[in-house]
Design a protein around this motif. Sequence first.
Motif, short mmCIF file in Angstrom:
data_model
loop_
_atom_site.label_atom_id
_atom_site.label_comp_id
_atom_site.label_asym_id
_atom_site.label_seq_id
_atom_site.Cartn_x
_atom_site.Cartn_y
_atom_site.Cartn_z
N ILE A 27 35.04 35.94 37.44
CA ILE A 27 36.32 35.30 37.77
C ILE A 27 36.68 35.56 39.22
O ILE A 27 37.15 34.67 39.92
N LEU A 95 42.98 28.05 25.61
CA LEU A 95 43.16 29.34 26.26
C LEU A 95 44.24 30.12 25.52
O LEU A 95 45.14 29.53 24.91
N LEU A 116 39.59 27.61 33.78
CA LEU A 116 40.01 28.65 34.71
C LEU A 116 40.05 28.12 36.14
O LEU A 116 40.94 28.47 36.92
N CYS A 119 43.35 26.40 36.62
CA CYS A 119 44.44 27.37 36.68
C CYS A 119 44.45 28.12 38.00
O CYS A 119 45.51 28.31 38.62
#
Length: 129
Positions: A27, A95, A116, A119
């Motif tokens: 991430i 999610l 992701l 986001c």
Amino acid sequence: MEAFSDLNVKRKFDGYPSIKREALLEIRQLIFDIARELYPDESIIESLKWNQPSYAVKKGTPIRLDTFGEDKIALFFHCQTHLIEQFREMFQGDLEFSKNRAIILDPTQPLQMDDLRVCIQMGLTYHRT
């Protein structure tokens, strides 16, 4: 992988259990990649905030990474933004969220990188005019 600019952040990552560290590093790299795409002439600021790795650009809201509970990891967004509310509408059922502050992920499952990405991009452009 992006080199650590802050040794305290590196130490924090080194302290995570390996399954969580691997997911959090994935991430982290996604945050750097998106920031580079959005702001090629700006450096992302990596630091510890509330003892959590934090990533910020001038025109976005900081995104923090950390463990969540015993088994999960999370991306934390400033609780006074409407980002989690927007994410919940966009990704309901895809999610998991915690109140108005975090996206919760299971590091033993494949990360939903496309979700992701959206986001993180919204977080990094939150204050953009």
